[in-house]
Design an enzyme around this catalytic site. Structure first.
Site, PDB file in Angstrom:
ATOM      1  CE  LYS A   1      10.341  34.577 -37.722  1.00 37.79           C
ATOM      2  NZ  LYS A   1       8.932  34.953 -37.456  1.00 37.79           N
TER       3      LYS A   1
ATOM      4  CD  GLU B   1       8.414  18.432 -35.340  1.00 40.05           C
ATOM      5  OE1 GLU B   1       7.776  19.226 -34.644  1.00 40.05           O
ATOM      6  OE2 GLU B   1       9.184  17.585 -34.889  1.00 40.05           O
TER       7      GLU B   1
ATOM      8  CB  CYS C   1       0.679  19.996 -36.321  1.00 40.26           C
ATOM      9  SG  CYS C   1       1.531  19.476 -34.824  1.00 40.26           S
TER      10      CYS C   1
ATOM     11  CD  GLU D   1      -2.540  22.176 -41.281  1.00 43.52           C
ATOM     12  OE1 GLU D   1      -1.863  22.987 -41.930  1.00 43.52           O
ATOM     13  OE2 GLU D   1      -2.104  21.554 -40.292  1.00 43.52           O
TER      14      GLU D   1
HETATM   15  P1  NAD Z   1       3.964  29.485 -40.984  1.00 41.72           P
HETATM   16  O1  NAD Z   1       4.692  28.527 -41.860  1.00 41.72           O
HETATM   17  O2  NAD Z   1       3.177  30.564 -41.616  1.00 41.72           O
HETATM   18  O3  NAD Z   1       4.985  30.226 -40.009  1.00 41.72           O
HETATM   19  C1  NAD Z   1       5.850  29.494 -39.155  1.00 41.72           C
HETATM   20  C2  NAD Z   1       7.105  30.314 -38.902  1.00 41.72           C
HETATM   21  O4  NAD Z   1       7.818  30.436 -40.125  1.00 41.72           O
HETATM   22  C3  NAD Z   1       6.831  31.736 -38.409  1.00 41.72           C
HETATM   23  O5  NAD Z   1       7.783  32.060 -37.422  1.00 41.72           O
HETATM   24  C4  NAD Z   1       7.045  32.578 -39.661  1.00 41.72           C
HETATM   25  O6  NAD Z   1       7.440  33.881 -39.393  1.00 41.72           O
HETATM   26  C5  NAD Z   1       8.166  31.796 -40.339  1.00 41.72           C
HETATM   27  N1  NAD Z   1       8.295  32.023 -41.794  1.00 41.72           N
HETATM   28  C6  NAD Z   1       7.330  32.348 -42.678  1.00 41.72           C
HETATM   29  N2  NAD Z   1       7.859  32.473 -43.924  1.00 41.72           N
HETATM   30  C7  NAD Z   1       9.186  32.204 -43.808  1.00 41.72           C
HETATM   31  C8  NAD Z   1      10.263  32.159 -44.732  1.00 41.72           C
HETATM   32  N3  NAD Z   1      10.090  32.400 -46.028  1.00 41.72           N
HETATM   33  N4  NAD Z   1      11.489  31.836 -44.278  1.00 41.72           N
HETATM   34  C9  NAD Z   1      11.697  31.558 -42.967  1.00 41.72           C
HETATM   35  N5  NAD Z   1      10.712  31.600 -42.040  1.00 41.72           N
HETATM   36  C10 NAD Z   1       9.472  31.911 -42.453  1.00 41.72           C
HETATM   37  O7  NAD Z   1       3.077  28.581 -40.008  1.00 41.72           O
HETATM   38  P2  NAD Z   1       2.016  29.076 -38.928  1.00 41.72           P
HETATM   39  O8  NAD Z   1       0.817  29.557 -39.654  1.00 41.72           O
HETATM   40  O9  NAD Z   1       2.706  29.969 -37.955  1.00 41.72           O
HETATM   41  O10 NAD Z   1       1.699  27.722 -38.156  1.00 41.72           O
HETATM   42  C11 NAD Z   1       0.684  26.833 -38.495  1.00 41.72           C
HETATM   43  C12 NAD Z   1       1.232  25.656 -39.276  1.00 41.72           C
HETATM   44  O11 NAD Z   1       2.224  24.970 -38.496  1.00 41.72           O
HETATM   45  C13 NAD Z   1       0.181  24.598 -39.596  1.00 41.72           C
HETATM   46  O12 NAD Z   1       0.314  24.189 -40.928  1.00 41.72           O
HETATM   47  C14 NAD Z   1       0.518  23.450 -38.638  1.00 41.72           C
HETATM   48  O13 NAD Z   1       0.081  22.182 -39.066  1.00 41.72           O
HETATM   49  C15 NAD Z   1       1.994  23.558 -38.568  1.00 41.72           C
HETATM   50  N6  NAD Z   1       2.502  22.889 -37.373  1.00 41.72           N
HETATM   51  C16 NAD Z   1       3.102  21.669 -37.506  1.00 41.72           C
HETATM   52  C17 NAD Z   1       3.569  20.978 -36.384  1.00 41.72           C
HETATM   53  C18 NAD Z   1       4.201  19.608 -36.517  1.00 41.72           C
HETATM   54  O14 NAD Z   1       4.770  19.141 -35.539  1.00 41.72           O
HETATM   55  N7  NAD Z   1       4.129  18.957 -37.655  1.00 41.72           N
HETATM   56  C19 NAD Z   1       3.415  21.544 -35.118  1.00 41.72           C
HETATM   57  C20 NAD Z   1       2.782  22.787 -35.016  1.00 41.72           C
HETATM   58  C21 NAD Z   1       2.341  23.452 -36.153  1.00 41.72           C
END
Ligand code: NAD
Length: 504
Positions: A189, A264, A298, A398
């Protein structure tokens, strides 16, 4: 180069506008069962890129069924064949590298100087894990006096992979390649803000001869498609990259079906610079680790913790460099910072600049959106803030943009206290020439990964992941197989041991 990138993009956009982006289930591109779509726009100019299938619980169920059926064969496919297919996927990714770079830049706003490496890294991920397929099932032999115990590793089953909008192409390959190498089948997804390059990945896999149903992609919102995936009974594990609060939701959503999870999540990573460091190299790394990839990474070092004796000189040089960072069209190879992913995210990042001023910090650079021709995109000028404390929200939350907070320290203990004051613990960066101190700091800083005298340089066999609210579990090398596989112990008797006789 800009003209060439624009030409490639134009051609790809024409195709996307015509066909839209569909789900990819059981080897076929299909519309959502509800026929609903959502739109994805470029953060560069707000233009429509494509209508995207908006998946729901029914689509997830169809994809999960396809993945379950395909698992029966894929789990026992000869490792040579599995390796060959993964190698072919890598080659296909390289074949499409120019299209991937241009589309990823236009879809995410990431400058092409970074997205052009996405295909190279994506292909490397596939080749690295392809080479490990032969050893992936190996376990441990633990013989006893009357029995031989040995363990084998087997793929856990169909898995769900949920990825975020930052670096969507590279992150997807990083998660999907080891899952396939382990013998799992996948329902992916992608993030709704950046769904475009996931399409090319499916194409690369199909053309490589990956059997039907091994890799399925369902687009859609997190709260519908994502949630259904985490709740589906046939999906045995969820590998998730995204925000910390989403991680909590997923843990709750997956509770009834006892999902194995790998998270992550967010970060607020410190970079600690001591007065004995190579300050020129530290300066380059500090700037790179906050302003590359628009600061939407991240692992970026968003809190600079500087020794007081070098503070003034370092901050002066830093401010001058930050003001000179080239903000502009992400397709232009000269651009260093492009537009942020979405107007809502631009607004969020800008709101932190306002908050910084309200909290009593001082803005040394940026904090505003550029005027003129960039004003129609989601741009934020590279921002630098000093006078930040551990009590302030900007010292804890963040921001996930080109936004660096500077703090001052006097002693080693103080530096560690500041570094560990946040709820996150993903990465830390230490700059010092004192070996003992480097080791002490690396030991005491609360982070899953520490780089000493370096920016983040990824080594695929090394474990990747965070502590505290930054994540659960590790991937990379063998760690990825630990997640995607189950260990089964098999105990065989030598027929020499006593068996208790009841009722004899
Ligand atoms: P997000 O959590 O809003 O979304 C990530 C994914 O989760 C999307 O595909 C979204 O559609 C899905 N999602 C949202 N709600 C959900 C639910 N209730 N159930 C299942 N899936 C759901 O994150 P974002 O804004 O897309 O990405 C940015 C974040 O990702 C930042 O906090 C960043 O630090 C983190 N990140 C972490 C790493 C790491 O390796 N630690 C790497 C990249 C990004």
């Amino acid at each position: 180069m800009l003209a060439k990138n624009e030409k490639i993009l134009k051609k790809e956009l024409k195709k996307l506008k015509r066909s839209g982006i569909k789900n990819f289930i059981n080897g076929k591109e299909v519309a959502s069962s509800s026929k609903k779509t959502f739109q994805t726009h470029s953060p560069m100019d707000g233009e429509l890129i494509a209508n995207v299938a908006s998946g729901n619980a029914k689509d997830i169920d169809t994809a999960a069924k396809a993945a379950t059926k395909a698992f029966k064969e894929w789990r026992i496919v000869d490792h040579r064949e599995r390796k060959n297919i993964l190698y072919k996927i890598a080659a296909n990714i390289e074949k499409y590298s120019e299209e991937i770079a241009a589309l990823e830049s236009y879809d995410t706003g990431q400058p092409i100087r970074f997205t052009k490496k996405a295909a190279i890294r994506g292909a490397a991920n596939f080749r690295y894990f392809a080479d490990k397929t032969i050893d992936a099932p190996n376990g441990l032999s633990t013989p006893d006096t009357h029995h031989v115990n040995f363990s084998i590793k087997q793929p856990i089953g169909p898995v769900g992979i949920i990825t975020p909008w930052n670096a969507p192409f590279m992150l997807s390959t990083w998660k999907i390649a080891p899952a396939l190498a382990a013998g799992c089948t996948v329902v992916h997804k992608p993030a709704e803000f950046s769904p475009v390059t996931a399409d090319i990945l499916c194409k690369a896999a199909t053309e490589a001869g990956l059997p039907l149903g091994v890799w399925n992609t369902v687009h859609g919102m997190g709260e519908t498609a994502g949630k259904s995936l985490t709740e589906h009974d046939s999906i045995k594990a969820i590998s998730f990259v995204g925000e910390t609060t989403t991680g909590s939701h997923i843990m709750r959503q997956g509770a009834d079906t006892l999902k194995r999870v790998h998270f992550e999540l967010g970060g607020k990573n410190p970079v600690i610079v001591f007065d004995d460091a190579n300050l020129d190299r530290a300066l380059d790394a500090v700037i790179f680790m906050k302003y590359s990839l628009n600061g939407e990474r991240c692992t970026s070092s968003s809190r600079l913790i500087l020794h007081e004796s070098v503070y003034d000189k370092f901050v002066k040089k830093l401010t001058a460099r930050v003001k000179k960072i080239k903000v502009g069209n992400p397709l232009d190879p000269k651009t260093e910072v492009g537009p942020l992913i979405h107007p809502s995210h631009q607004e969020k990042v800008l709101s932190y600049a306002k908050l910084a001023a309200q909290e009593g910090a001082k803005i040394l650079a940026g904090g505003t959106a550029p005027k003129g021709k960039l004003s129609k995109g989601c741009y934020v000028n590279p921002t630098l803030v000093e006078g930040v404390t551990t009590k302030m929200r900007i010292g804890n939350e963040e921001v996930f943009g080109p936004f660096l907070s500077v703090m001052k320290f006097k002693t080693e203990a103080q530096a560690i206290k500041i570094a560990n004051s946040v709820r996150y613990g993903l990465t830390a960066y230490i700059w010092t020439k004192d070996t003992g101190r480097a080791h002490r700091m690396a030991r005491d800083v609360e982070a899953g990964m520490v780089w000493v005298n370096s920016q983040n340089v990824r080594h695929l066999p090394a474990p990747f992941g965070g502590v505290k609210y930054s994540g659960i579990g590790r991937d990379g090398g063998e760690y990825s197989f630990d997640f995607y596989m189950e260990t089964k112990n098999i105990c065989v008797a030598y027929d020499t041991h006593a068996i208790p006789k009841l009722g004899a």
